[in-house]
Design a protein around this motif. Structure first.
Motif, short mmCIF file in Angstrom:
data_model
loop_
_atom_site.label_atom_id
_atom_site.label_comp_id
_atom_site.label_asym_id
_atom_site.label_seq_id
_atom_site.Cartn_x
_atom_site.Cartn_y
_atom_site.Cartn_z
N GLN A 112 63.74 -18.16 23.54
CA GLN A 112 62.57 -18.73 24.19
C GLN A 112 62.46 -18.24 25.63
O GLN A 112 61.36 -17.96 26.12
N GLU A 113 63.60 -18.12 26.30
CA GLU A 113 63.58 -17.63 27.67
C GLU A 113 63.04 -16.20 27.72
O GLU A 113 62.29 -15.84 28.63
N LYS A 114 63.40 -15.38 26.74
CA LYS A 114 62.90 -14.01 26.68
C LYS A 114 61.38 -14.00 26.50
O LYS A 114 60.68 -13.18 27.12
N VAL A 115 60.87 -14.86 25.63
CA VAL A 115 59.42 -14.92 25.42
C VAL A 115 58.72 -15.38 26.69
O VAL A 115 57.70 -14.82 27.10
N ARG A 116 59.26 -16.41 27.34
CA ARG A 116 58.66 -16.88 28.60
C ARG A 116 58.66 -15.78 29.66
O ARG A 116 57.72 -15.64 30.44
N TRP A 117 59.73 -15.02 29.70
CA TRP A 117 59.88 -13.94 30.68
C TRP A 117 58.87 -12.84 30.47
O TRP A 117 58.42 -12.19 31.42
N SER A 118 58.46 -12.63 29.24
CA SER A 118 57.69 -11.44 28.88
C SER A 118 56.22 -11.52 29.26
O SER A 118 55.63 -12.60 29.32
N ALA A 171 60.14 3.10 21.29
CA ALA A 171 59.33 2.18 22.09
C ALA A 171 60.04 1.79 23.38
O ALA A 171 59.44 1.79 24.47
N VAL A 172 61.31 1.45 23.27
CA VAL A 172 62.08 1.05 24.45
C VAL A 172 62.12 2.18 25.47
O VAL A 172 61.86 1.98 26.67
N ASP A 173 62.44 3.39 25.02
CA ASP A 173 62.51 4.53 25.94
C ASP A 173 61.15 4.84 26.55
O ASP A 173 61.05 5.13 27.76
N HIS A 174 60.11 4.80 25.74
CA HIS A 174 58.76 5.13 26.21
C HIS A 174 58.30 4.11 27.25
O HIS A 174 57.74 4.49 28.30
N ALA A 224 60.32 4.49 30.47
CA ALA A 224 59.90 5.69 31.19
C ALA A 224 58.59 5.47 31.94
O ALA A 224 58.34 6.12 32.96
N ALA A 225 57.77 4.55 31.43
CA ALA A 225 56.50 4.22 32.09
C ALA A 225 56.70 3.22 33.22
O ALA A 225 55.72 2.83 33.88
N GLY A 226 57.93 2.79 33.45
CA GLY A 226 58.22 1.89 34.56
C GLY A 226 58.33 0.43 34.20
O GLY A 226 58.51 -0.41 35.08
N HIS A 227 58.22 0.11 32.91
CA HIS A 227 58.28 -1.30 32.50
C HIS A 227 59.73 -1.76 32.33
O HIS A 227 60.64 -0.96 32.09
N GLU A 228 59.92 -3.06 32.44
CA GLU A 228 61.21 -3.67 32.16
C GLU A 228 61.20 -4.14 30.71
O GLU A 228 60.24 -4.80 30.28
N VAL A 229 62.22 -3.80 29.95
CA VAL A 229 62.24 -4.08 28.51
C VAL A 229 63.51 -4.82 28.13
O VAL A 229 64.61 -4.45 28.57
N ARG A 230 63.37 -5.84 27.32
CA ARG A 230 64.50 -6.50 26.68
C ARG A 230 64.34 -6.34 25.17
O ARG A 230 63.22 -6.28 24.66
N VAL A 231 65.45 -6.29 24.47
CA VAL A 231 65.43 -6.07 23.02
C VAL A 231 66.19 -7.19 22.32
O VAL A 231 67.30 -7.55 22.74
N SER A 232 65.60 -7.74 21.28
CA SER A 232 66.29 -8.64 20.37
C SER A 232 66.40 -7.92 19.03
O SER A 232 65.43 -7.88 18.26
N ASP A 233 67.56 -7.33 18.77
CA ASP A 233 67.83 -6.67 17.49
C ASP A 233 68.45 -7.73 16.59
O ASP A 233 69.66 -8.02 16.68
N LEU A 234 67.65 -8.32 15.73
CA LEU A 234 68.05 -9.54 15.04
C LEU A 234 69.25 -9.34 14.13
O LEU A 234 70.13 -10.21 14.04
N MET A 280 54.46 -2.63 37.02
CA MET A 280 55.53 -2.84 36.05
C MET A 280 55.32 -4.13 35.30
O MET A 280 55.00 -5.16 35.89
N LYS A 281 55.46 -4.09 33.98
CA LYS A 281 55.36 -5.27 33.13
C LYS A 281 56.69 -5.54 32.46
O LYS A 281 57.58 -4.68 32.41
N LYS A 282 56.82 -6.74 31.91
CA LYS A 282 58.04 -7.15 31.21
C LYS A 282 57.72 -7.30 29.73
O LYS A 282 56.81 -8.04 29.37
N ILE A 283 58.48 -6.59 28.90
CA ILE A 283 58.15 -6.50 27.48
C ILE A 283 59.38 -6.83 26.65
O ILE A 283 60.47 -6.29 26.87
N LEU A 284 59.19 -7.72 25.67
CA LEU A 284 60.23 -8.07 24.71
C LEU A 284 59.95 -7.34 23.41
O LEU A 284 58.86 -7.48 22.84
N VAL A 285 60.93 -6.58 22.92
CA VAL A 285 60.83 -5.90 21.64
C VAL A 285 61.78 -6.60 20.67
O VAL A 285 62.98 -6.68 20.93
N VAL A 286 61.23 -7.10 19.58
CA VAL A 286 62.02 -7.78 18.55
C VAL A 286 62.07 -6.89 17.32
O VAL A 286 61.02 -6.56 16.76
N SER A 287 63.27 -6.49 16.93
CA SER A 287 63.45 -5.53 15.85
C SER A 287 64.15 -6.19 14.68
O SER A 287 65.11 -6.94 14.86
#
Length: 256
Positions: free
Chosen positions: A86-92, A24-27, A30-40, A1-8
């Motif tokens: 910044q915390e989200k980027v560090r986390w990712s 992207a978030v759903d995909h 579904a692959a088991g990754h942890e995702v956070r989203v920044s919808d600006l 599992m990886k941690k991924i930040l999606v910035v929209s």
């Protein structure tokens, strides 16, 4: 599992960009990754850098953005919204940027996210490792997913808009690689102003493939500043490139 930040970055929640973000978030989940989203746009992100980003700076002090941002970053005194991003980027483990190509660049709100979040002391500056190398944010993968209204041929080697790799160079090389992140080849959906359902379905299939390769696909092989290709003035040494190479391609190592 990886941690991924999606910035929209698109103002319309029913847009193609929003649909690609959701896909992207759903995909990825579904692959088991942890995702956070920044919808600006949904966050009402403030795009402009100003003194409010550095609330502990003396109000009568002349604002020198690099110095102020470095002081605030190192002291943990940035505004709360910047510190949270910044915390989200560090986390990712990876950052995905989703945006429409507006005037050959990112929307202003995304440029403002970059300007405000990648402060001195966080993404660059004398207190972190050197740029264009295994720098401040090394170890993270980075992917641009972009939509363009124009046809793909217009962004080709002889296309009137220039190659997409050149148009996106400020993000790919000037943001990702400058801060040490590892950029992948961008994913693009062309002809996005009128995208029939069958082309959208094909785009999702291809995007899914690219997301599956987020941690395994070969990255863009940008040259390292500290790898011996550049002199002390940050100029590429003569003869390092393959014969006939010019322009921005000078800063990409030959593949193979």
């Amino acid at each position: 599992m990886k941690k991924i930040l999606v910035v929209s970055a698109h103002p319309e929640p029913r847009s193609l960009n929003a649909a690609l973000t959701g896909f992207a978030v759903d995909h990825l989940r579904a692959a088991g990754h942890e995702v956070r989203v920044s919808d600006l746009y949904a966050m009402k992100w403030k795009a402009s850098v100003d003194a409010d980003d550095f609330p502990d700076d003396a109000p009568d002090r002349r604002l020198h953005v690099m110095d102020a941002s470095e002081r605030a970053t190192l002291a943990g005194k940035l505004s709360a919204d910047v510190a949270a991003e910044q915390e989200k980027v560090r986390w990712s483990d990876a950052v995905v940027l989703q945006f429409p190509l507006w005037w050959f660049s990112a929307p202003a709100i995304l440029k403002g996210w970059i300007d405000r979040v990648f402060t001195a002391g966080f993404g660059y500056g004398p207190e972190v490792p050197p740029p264009y190398s295994e720098g401040a944010l090394a170890g993270r993968r980075a992917l641009v997913s972009v939509t363009a209204g124009a046809r793909e041929s217009s962004f080709s080697d002889r296309g009137i808009h220039g190659r997409l790799a050149d148009v996106l160079h400020p993000v790919q090389h000037g943001l990702f690689w400058f801060t040490g992140m590892t950029p992948l080849e961008p994913f693009a959906v062309y002809g996005s102003n009128d995208l029939p359902e069958e082309r959208f379905a094909a785009a999702k299939r291809e995007y899914g493939r690219r997301l599956d390769g987020l941690f395994t696909d070969e990255p863009v092989p940008f040259r390292s500043l500290v790898g011996g290709d550049y002199d002390r003035e940050m100029r590429l040494l003569p003869g390092v490139e393959a014969p006939g190479t010019g322009g921005l391609d000078l800063h990409v190592r030959p593949r193979g």
